[in-house]
Design a protein around this motif. Structure first.
Motif, PDB file in Angstrom:
ATOM      1  N   UNK A  11      -9.602   3.411  -2.462  1.00  0.00           N
ATOM      2  CA  UNK A  11      -8.703   3.604  -3.600  1.00  0.00           C
ATOM      3  C   UNK A  11      -7.376   2.960  -3.253  1.00  0.00           C
ATOM      4  N   UNK A  12      -6.865   2.118  -4.162  1.00  0.00           N
ATOM      5  CA  UNK A  12      -5.608   1.405  -3.908  1.00  0.00           C
ATOM      6  C   UNK A  12      -4.712   1.523  -5.132  1.00  0.00           C
ATOM      7  N   UNK A  13      -3.518   2.069  -4.950  1.00  0.00           N
ATOM      8  CA  UNK A  13      -2.529   2.081  -6.032  1.00  0.00           C
ATOM      9  C   UNK A  13      -1.612   0.871  -5.900  1.00  0.00           C
ATOM     10  N   UNK A  23      -4.074  -5.832  -0.173  1.00  0.00           N
ATOM     11  CA  UNK A  23      -4.916  -4.827   0.473  1.00  0.00           C
ATOM     12  C   UNK A  23      -6.317  -4.822  -0.123  1.00  0.00           C
ATOM     13  N   UNK A  24      -6.413  -4.926  -1.438  1.00  0.00           N
ATOM     14  CA  UNK A  24      -7.731  -4.967  -2.090  1.00  0.00           C
ATOM     15  C   UNK A  24      -8.529  -6.155  -1.573  1.00  0.00           C
ATOM     16  N   UNK A  25      -7.898  -7.312  -1.492  1.00  0.00           N
ATOM     17  CA  UNK A  25      -8.586  -8.514  -1.022  1.00  0.00           C
ATOM     18  C   UNK A  25      -9.094  -8.328   0.409  1.00  0.00           C
ATOM     19  N   UNK A  26      -8.255  -7.793   1.278  1.00  0.00           N
ATOM     20  CA  UNK A  26      -8.658  -7.656   2.678  1.00  0.00           C
ATOM     21  C   UNK A  26      -9.694  -6.564   2.885  1.00  0.00           C
ATOM     22  N   UNK A  88      -7.823   5.432   1.422  1.00  0.00           N
ATOM     23  CA  UNK A  88      -6.845   5.654   0.349  1.00  0.00           C
ATOM     24  C   UNK A  88      -5.597   4.878   0.732  1.00  0.00           C
ATOM     25  N   UNK A  89      -5.162   3.985  -0.150  1.00  0.00           N
ATOM     26  CA  UNK A  89      -3.975   3.173   0.125  1.00  0.00           C
ATOM     27  C   UNK A  89      -2.989   3.350  -1.024  1.00  0.00           C
ATOM     28  N   UNK A 219      -2.744  -7.058   7.050  1.00  0.00           N
ATOM     29  CA  UNK A 219      -3.723  -7.199   8.143  1.00  0.00           C
ATOM     30  C   UNK A 219      -3.383  -6.252   9.295  1.00  0.00           C
ATOM     31  N   UNK A 220      -2.113  -6.233   9.680  1.00  0.00           N
ATOM     32  CA  UNK A 220      -1.704  -5.348  10.769  1.00  0.00           C
ATOM     33  C   UNK A 220      -1.808  -3.885  10.353  1.00  0.00           C
TER      34      UNK A 220
END
Length: 268
Positions: A11-13, A23-26, A88-89, A219-220
Protein backbone atom coordinates in the motif's frame (compact mmCIF):
# COMPACT_ATOMS: atom_id res chain seq x y z
CA UNK A 1 -13.07 -24.64 3.67
CA UNK A 2 -12.07 -21.52 1.69
CA UNK A 3 -9.01 -22.31 -0.44
CA UNK A 4 -8.88 -18.87 -2.06
CA UNK A 5 -5.35 -17.47 -1.98
CA UNK A 6 -4.83 -14.44 0.26
CA UNK A 7 -3.78 -11.34 -1.65
CA UNK A 8 -0.17 -10.29 -1.08
CA UNK A 9 -0.12 -6.50 -1.38
CA UNK A 10 1.74 -3.28 -0.81
CA UNK A 11 0.00 0.00 0.00
CA UNK A 12 1.46 3.36 -1.04
CA UNK A 13 0.01 6.80 -0.33
CA UNK A 14 1.04 9.86 -2.31
CA UNK A 15 1.61 7.55 -5.28
CA UNK A 16 0.78 10.09 -8.00
CA UNK A 17 4.18 11.81 -7.85
CA UNK A 18 7.58 12.09 -6.23
CA UNK A 19 8.70 9.55 -3.69
CA UNK A 20 5.37 7.70 -3.71
CA UNK A 21 5.49 7.24 -7.49
CA UNK A 22 9.08 6.01 -7.34
CA UNK A 23 8.29 3.64 -4.47
CA UNK A 24 5.55 1.94 -6.49
CA UNK A 25 7.95 1.43 -9.40
CA UNK A 26 10.68 -0.05 -7.22
CA UNK A 27 8.39 -2.30 -5.18
CA UNK A 28 6.80 -3.62 -8.37
CA UNK A 29 10.22 -4.32 -9.91
CA UNK A 30 11.85 -5.89 -6.85
CA UNK A 31 9.17 -7.99 -5.16
CA UNK A 32 7.60 -10.65 -7.34
CA UNK A 33 5.51 -11.92 -4.43
CA UNK A 34 3.17 -8.93 -4.69
CA UNK A 35 -0.19 -9.62 -6.32
CA UNK A 36 -1.29 -5.99 -6.18
CA UNK A 37 -0.14 -2.58 -5.07
CA UNK A 38 -2.88 -0.37 -3.65
CA UNK A 39 -2.21 3.27 -4.47
CA UNK A 40 -3.81 6.31 -2.87
CA UNK A 41 -3.67 9.88 -4.19
CA UNK A 42 -5.93 12.67 -5.42
CA UNK A 43 -4.96 12.59 -9.11
CA UNK A 44 -6.63 9.54 -10.60
CA UNK A 45 -5.25 10.22 -14.07
CA UNK A 46 -1.69 10.08 -12.74
CA UNK A 47 -2.39 6.80 -10.96
CA UNK A 48 -3.76 5.33 -14.20
CA UNK A 49 -0.62 6.52 -15.98
CA UNK A 50 1.51 4.80 -13.34
CA UNK A 51 -0.50 1.61 -13.77
CA UNK A 52 0.79 1.29 -17.32
CA UNK A 53 4.40 1.48 -16.18
CA UNK A 54 4.60 -1.39 -13.69
CA UNK A 55 4.28 -5.19 -14.01
CA UNK A 56 1.99 -5.47 -10.98
CA UNK A 57 -1.75 -4.73 -10.86
CA UNK A 58 -2.52 -1.42 -9.19
CA UNK A 59 -5.75 -1.04 -7.25
CA UNK A 60 -6.50 2.67 -7.46
CA UNK A 61 -8.07 4.73 -4.69
CA UNK A 62 -8.48 8.31 -5.92
CA UNK A 63 -8.88 10.02 -2.56
CA UNK A 64 -8.05 13.34 -0.98
CA UNK A 65 -6.29 12.33 2.23
CA UNK A 66 -7.16 15.69 3.75
CA UNK A 67 -10.73 14.40 3.90
CA UNK A 68 -10.63 11.25 6.01
CA UNK A 69 -14.18 10.33 5.05
CA UNK A 70 -12.88 9.60 1.54
CA UNK A 71 -10.90 6.70 3.01
CA UNK A 72 -14.12 4.72 3.56
CA UNK A 73 -13.83 2.67 0.29
CA UNK A 74 -10.20 1.88 1.14
CA UNK A 75 -11.14 0.73 4.64
CA UNK A 76 -14.02 -1.33 3.23
CA UNK A 77 -11.70 -3.02 0.72
CA UNK A 78 -9.32 -3.97 3.53
CA UNK A 79 -12.17 -5.38 5.60
CA UNK A 80 -13.72 -7.30 2.70
CA UNK A 81 -10.57 -8.74 1.06
CA UNK A 82 -8.46 -9.12 4.22
CA UNK A 83 -5.19 -8.89 2.28
CA UNK A 84 -1.76 -9.80 3.57
CA UNK A 85 -0.04 -6.41 3.64
CA UNK A 86 3.70 -6.85 3.12
CA UNK A 87 4.53 -3.15 2.74
CA UNK A 88 2.81 0.00 3.92
CA UNK A 89 4.43 3.17 2.59
CA UNK A 90 3.12 6.57 3.68
CA UNK A 91 4.65 8.99 1.19
CA UNK A 92 1.90 11.61 0.98
CA UNK A 93 2.88 15.03 2.26
CA UNK A 94 3.60 18.62 1.35
CA UNK A 95 5.33 21.70 2.71
CA UNK A 96 5.15 25.47 2.38
CA UNK A 97 7.90 27.89 3.27
CA UNK A 98 7.46 31.26 4.93
CA UNK A 99 7.01 32.73 8.37
CA UNK A 100 4.24 31.29 10.50
CA UNK A 101 1.09 33.22 9.63
CA UNK A 102 2.33 34.31 6.21
CA UNK A 103 0.51 31.47 4.44
CA UNK A 104 -3.25 31.02 4.48
CA UNK A 105 -4.59 29.35 7.62
CA UNK A 106 -5.87 26.40 5.59
CA UNK A 107 -2.44 25.82 4.05
CA UNK A 108 -0.75 25.68 7.44
CA UNK A 109 -3.35 23.39 9.01
CA UNK A 110 -3.44 21.20 5.88
CA UNK A 111 0.27 20.49 6.29
CA UNK A 112 -0.42 19.07 9.72
CA UNK A 113 -3.52 17.22 8.52
CA UNK A 114 -1.79 15.51 5.59
CA UNK A 115 1.68 14.97 7.04
CA UNK A 116 0.46 13.77 10.45
CA UNK A 117 -3.26 13.03 10.68
CA UNK A 118 -3.64 11.21 7.36
CA UNK A 119 -0.49 9.18 7.99
CA UNK A 120 -1.86 8.11 11.38
CA UNK A 121 -5.27 7.27 9.91
CA UNK A 122 -3.92 5.07 7.11
CA UNK A 123 -1.49 3.34 9.47
CA UNK A 124 -4.30 2.68 11.97
CA UNK A 125 -6.50 1.14 9.27
CA UNK A 126 -3.74 -1.08 7.88
CA UNK A 127 -2.22 -2.31 11.16
CA UNK A 128 -4.56 -5.34 11.57
CA UNK A 129 -3.59 -6.59 8.10
CA UNK A 130 0.19 -6.36 8.47
CA UNK A 131 1.63 -9.85 8.68
CA UNK A 132 4.73 -11.15 10.41
CA UNK A 133 7.82 -9.74 8.69
CA UNK A 134 5.94 -6.84 7.09
CA UNK A 135 7.55 -3.45 6.58
CA UNK A 136 6.18 0.04 7.23
CA UNK A 137 7.99 2.94 5.58
CA UNK A 138 7.04 6.45 6.70
CA UNK A 139 8.47 9.41 4.80
CA UNK A 140 9.60 12.05 7.24
CA UNK A 141 12.43 14.48 6.40
CA UNK A 142 15.79 15.75 7.59
CA UNK A 143 13.71 18.78 8.60
CA UNK A 144 12.58 16.59 11.51
CA UNK A 145 16.02 16.81 13.10
CA UNK A 146 15.64 20.34 14.44
CA UNK A 147 13.24 23.33 14.34
CA UNK A 148 13.38 25.32 11.10
CA UNK A 149 12.33 28.99 10.98
CA UNK A 150 10.61 29.84 7.67
CA UNK A 151 9.67 26.14 7.56
CA UNK A 152 8.29 25.81 11.08
CA UNK A 153 5.02 23.94 10.50
CA UNK A 154 6.50 21.50 8.00
CA UNK A 155 9.54 20.72 10.16
CA UNK A 156 7.34 20.21 13.22
CA UNK A 157 5.01 17.89 11.29
CA UNK A 158 7.97 15.78 10.16
CA UNK A 159 9.36 15.68 13.69
CA UNK A 160 6.02 14.13 14.62
CA UNK A 161 6.40 11.50 11.88
CA UNK A 162 9.91 10.61 13.06
CA UNK A 163 8.87 10.30 16.72
CA UNK A 164 5.67 8.40 15.91
CA UNK A 165 7.49 5.97 13.62
CA UNK A 166 10.24 5.17 16.09
CA UNK A 167 7.73 4.51 18.86
CA UNK A 168 5.55 2.39 16.55
CA UNK A 169 8.62 0.40 15.55
CA UNK A 170 9.10 -0.60 19.19
CA UNK A 171 5.42 -1.41 19.64
CA UNK A 172 5.35 -3.72 16.61
CA UNK A 173 8.57 -5.55 17.46
CA UNK A 174 6.67 -8.50 19.06
CA UNK A 175 4.91 -8.99 15.71
CA UNK A 176 8.25 -8.90 13.86
CA UNK A 177 7.13 -5.83 11.90
CA UNK A 178 9.68 -3.12 11.18
CA UNK A 179 8.83 0.57 10.88
CA UNK A 180 11.38 2.80 9.14
CA UNK A 181 11.24 6.60 9.15
CA UNK A 182 12.84 7.99 5.99
CA UNK A 183 14.59 11.31 6.57
CA UNK A 184 16.05 12.63 3.31
CA UNK A 185 17.41 16.07 2.70
CA UNK A 186 16.13 17.99 -0.33
CA UNK A 187 14.92 15.69 -3.12
CA UNK A 188 14.30 16.76 -6.72
CA UNK A 189 10.52 16.21 -6.94
CA UNK A 190 7.29 18.17 -7.48
CA UNK A 191 7.52 19.01 -3.77
CA UNK A 192 9.40 22.22 -4.62
CA UNK A 193 6.65 23.42 -6.96
CA UNK A 194 4.09 23.00 -4.18
CA UNK A 195 6.47 24.62 -1.72
CA UNK A 196 6.38 27.82 -3.71
CA UNK A 197 10.09 28.13 -4.51
CA UNK A 198 12.17 27.53 -7.60
CA UNK A 199 14.61 25.01 -6.18
CA UNK A 200 17.35 25.94 -8.65
CA UNK A 201 17.28 29.65 -7.69
CA UNK A 202 15.57 30.54 -4.43
CA UNK A 203 16.32 27.54 -2.25
CA UNK A 204 19.25 27.99 0.20
CA UNK A 205 22.56 27.11 -1.41
CA UNK A 206 23.55 24.58 1.26
CA UNK A 207 20.37 22.65 0.43
CA UNK A 208 20.70 22.98 -3.35
CA UNK A 209 24.17 21.44 -3.15
CA UNK A 210 22.87 18.22 -1.59
CA UNK A 211 19.71 17.80 -3.69
CA UNK A 212 19.16 14.05 -4.17
CA UNK A 213 17.42 12.01 -6.84
CA UNK A 214 14.18 10.33 -5.69
CA UNK A 215 15.13 6.93 -7.09
CA UNK A 216 18.27 6.83 -4.93
CA UNK A 217 16.44 7.93 -1.77
CA UNK A 218 13.71 5.33 -2.31
CA UNK A 219 16.22 2.56 -3.10
CA UNK A 220 18.04 3.20 0.17
CA UNK A 221 14.75 3.48 2.09
CA UNK A 222 13.64 0.04 0.92
CA UNK A 223 17.07 -1.46 1.60
CA UNK A 224 17.21 0.06 5.09
CA UNK A 225 13.71 -1.21 5.79
CA UNK A 226 14.72 -4.75 4.80
CA UNK A 227 17.78 -4.37 7.04
CA UNK A 228 15.43 -3.51 9.93
CA UNK A 229 16.71 0.05 10.41
CA UNK A 230 14.39 2.39 12.29
CA UNK A 231 15.67 5.48 10.45
CA UNK A 232 16.87 5.79 6.84
CA UNK A 233 19.07 8.75 5.90
CA UNK A 234 20.44 9.11 2.39
CA UNK A 235 23.80 10.76 1.71
CA UNK A 236 26.84 11.64 3.82
CA UNK A 237 25.97 15.37 4.15
CA UNK A 238 22.54 14.60 5.60
CA UNK A 239 23.96 11.91 7.89
CA UNK A 240 26.52 14.45 9.12
CA UNK A 241 23.73 16.97 9.69
CA UNK A 242 21.78 14.36 11.67
CA UNK A 243 24.77 13.69 13.92
CA UNK A 244 25.52 17.40 14.18
CA UNK A 245 21.95 18.13 15.30
CA UNK A 246 22.29 15.54 18.07
CA UNK A 247 25.45 16.93 19.64
CA UNK A 248 25.34 20.69 18.95
CA UNK A 249 22.92 23.23 20.40
CA UNK A 250 19.98 23.81 18.09
CA UNK A 251 20.07 27.52 18.92
CA UNK A 252 23.65 27.74 17.66
CA UNK A 253 22.86 25.81 14.46
CA UNK A 254 19.84 28.02 13.75
CA UNK A 255 21.95 31.16 14.26
CA UNK A 256 24.53 29.92 11.74
CA UNK A 257 21.86 29.01 9.19
CA UNK A 258 20.23 32.42 9.64
CA UNK A 259 23.53 34.13 8.88
CA UNK A 260 24.08 32.00 5.77
CA UNK A 261 20.58 32.75 4.51
CA UNK A 262 20.96 36.50 5.11
CA UNK A 263 24.35 36.59 3.40
CA UNK A 264 23.01 34.68 0.41
CA UNK A 265 20.07 37.09 0.21
CA UNK A 266 22.39 40.06 0.16
CA UNK A 267 24.50 38.54 -2.63
CA UNK A 268 21.49 37.67 -4.78
Amino acid sequence: MNSEKQLQIAIVTGASSGMGWETVIQLADRFALLDEIWVLARREERLKELSGQVPVKLRIFAVDLLNLSELAPFEEALSHLKPNVRFLVNAAGFGKTGLVGSAALQEETSMVALNCQALCAVTHMVLPFLSKGARVIQFASAAAFLPQPDFAVYAASKAFVLSYSRALNRELRPRNIVVTAVCPGPVKTEFFQVMGKEADKSYPIYKRLIMAKPEKVVKKAIEDSILRKSVSVYGLPVKAFWLFSKVVSHEWILSVLDRINRREGEVS
